[in-house]
Design a protein around this motif. Structure first.
Motif, mmCIF file in Angstrom:
data_model
loop_
_atom_site.group_PDB
_atom_site.id
_atom_site.type_symbol
_atom_site.label_atom_id
_atom_site.label_comp_id
_atom_site.label_asym_id
_atom_site.label_seq_id
_atom_site.Cartn_x
_atom_site.Cartn_y
_atom_site.Cartn_z
ATOM 1 N N ALA A 11 27.040 49.207 24.141
ATOM 2 C CA ALA A 11 26.185 48.029 24.349
ATOM 3 C C ALA A 11 24.833 48.214 23.659
ATOM 4 N N LEU A 12 24.277 49.417 23.720
ATOM 5 C CA LEU A 12 23.000 49.691 23.052
ATOM 6 C C LEU A 12 23.151 49.583 21.539
ATOM 7 N N LYS A 13 24.226 50.140 21.005
ATOM 8 C CA LYS A 13 24.445 50.079 19.559
ATOM 9 C C LYS A 13 24.694 48.644 19.101
ATOM 10 N N ALA A 14 25.328 47.841 19.956
ATOM 11 C CA ALA A 14 25.565 46.433 19.623
ATOM 12 C C ALA A 14 24.254 45.653 19.530
ATOM 13 N N LYS A 15 23.193 46.183 20.150
ATOM 14 C CA LYS A 15 21.878 45.534 20.091
ATOM 15 C C LYS A 15 21.016 46.112 18.968
ATOM 16 N N GLY A 16 21.623 46.894 18.073
ATOM 17 C CA GLY A 16 20.909 47.387 16.899
ATOM 18 C C GLY A 16 20.376 48.800 16.985
ATOM 19 N N VAL A 17 20.732 49.540 18.019
ATOM 20 C CA VAL A 17 20.272 50.923 18.152
ATOM 21 C C VAL A 17 21.121 51.818 17.256
ATOM 22 N N ASP A 18 20.458 52.581 16.395
ATOM 23 C CA ASP A 18 21.154 53.497 15.493
ATOM 24 C C ASP A 18 21.481 54.821 16.170
ATOM 25 N N THR A 19 20.552 55.317 16.973
ATOM 26 C CA THR A 19 20.701 56.624 17.610
ATOM 27 C C THR A 19 20.207 56.559 19.045
ATOM 28 N N ILE A 20 20.968 57.166 19.936
ATOM 29 C CA ILE A 20 20.554 57.367 21.326
ATOM 30 C C ILE A 20 20.364 58.865 21.478
ATOM 31 N N ALA A 21 19.178 59.274 21.901
ATOM 32 C CA ALA A 21 18.889 60.702 22.006
ATOM 33 C C ALA A 21 18.288 61.037 23.361
ATOM 34 N N CYS A 22 18.722 62.153 23.894
ATOM 35 C CA CYS A 22 18.205 62.688 25.154
ATOM 36 C C CYS A 22 17.367 63.905 24.817
ATOM 37 N N ILE A 23 16.161 63.975 25.371
ATOM 38 C CA ILE A 23 15.275 65.110 25.123
ATOM 39 C C ILE A 23 14.847 65.732 26.440
ATOM 40 N N SER A 24 14.811 67.046 26.438
ATOM 41 C CA SER A 24 14.361 67.782 27.615
ATOM 42 C C SER A 24 13.668 69.072 27.161
ATOM 43 N N VAL A 25 12.792 69.562 28.002
ATOM 44 C CA VAL A 25 12.121 70.835 27.729
ATOM 45 C C VAL A 25 13.073 71.949 28.176
ATOM 46 N N ASN A 26 14.089 72.134 27.375
ATOM 47 C CA ASN A 26 15.095 73.178 27.542
ATOM 48 C C ASN A 26 15.412 73.683 26.146
ATOM 49 N N ASP A 27 16.186 74.762 26.038
ATOM 50 C CA ASP A 27 16.553 75.259 24.714
ATOM 51 C C ASP A 27 17.837 74.593 24.228
ATOM 52 N N ALA A 28 18.128 74.769 22.956
ATOM 53 C CA ALA A 28 19.279 74.114 22.338
ATOM 54 C C ALA A 28 20.603 74.568 22.951
ATOM 55 N N PHE A 29 20.679 75.811 23.403
ATOM 56 C CA PHE A 29 21.909 76.310 24.008
ATOM 57 C C PHE A 29 22.188 75.577 25.325
#
Length: 161
Positions: free
Chosen positions: A63-81
């Motif tokens: 639904a988000l992409k259908a409204k023109g969103v290219d990327t959905i990203a989640c960010i947190s103060v954690n490491d990549a692992f």
């Protein structure tokens, strides 16, 4: 000072887990020329984040992409692992890009840091969602209570688009 609508997003380098290990994602590459929904949260594997926040964006990805969103990203103060393992646990697949802000560089620059030292968690991120269009903040919703999920849910973001 917290970023505001109309501001450029701060420059930072995030990390994401790939098949070859952690890889950098510069903010210019993430946000440049795209519409991105970035949602921040206090921590991977925490109750509200795991039970509601991430699953909401996974479930509403189409639904988000259908409204023109290219990327959905989640960010947190954690490491990549940790973010990589959490993404697998949450079955995000290619719907949500899991970004690590291990040193809280982006989070601090954006004024979205949260001191949870009293709970033994150190510096973390406020719970929020931001719509970024070509590197500029188009909409920003910050939860007044980091345990709540009202204004930064996937459903709330759909109404902002």
């Amino acid at each position: 000072m917290t970023i505001q609508v109309g501001d450029s997003v701060p420059e930072a380098t995030f990390m994401t887990m790939t098949d070859k290990g952690p890889a950098p994602v510069p903010s210019a590459e993430l946000f440049g020329g795209k519409t991105v929904v970035l949602f921040g949260l206090p921590g991977a594997f925490t109750p509200t984040c795991s039970a509601k926040h991430v699953p909401g964006f996974v479930g509403q990805a189409d639904a988000l992409k259908a409204k023109g969103v290219d990327t959905i990203a989640c960010i947190s103060v954690n490491d990549a692992f940790v973010m990589g393992a959490w993404g697998k646990d949450q079955k995000v697949e290619d719907k949500v890009l899991m970004l690590a802000d291990g040193n809280a560089d982006f989070t601090r620059k954006a004024g979205l840091d949260l001191d949870l030292a009293g709970f033994g968690m150190g510096t973390r991120s406020k719970r929020y969602a931001v719509v970024v269009k070509d590197g500029k903040v188009a909409a920003l919703a910050i939860e007044p209570n980091p345990s709540a999920l009202d204004v930064s849910s996937a459903e709330a973001v759909l109404k902002l688009l």
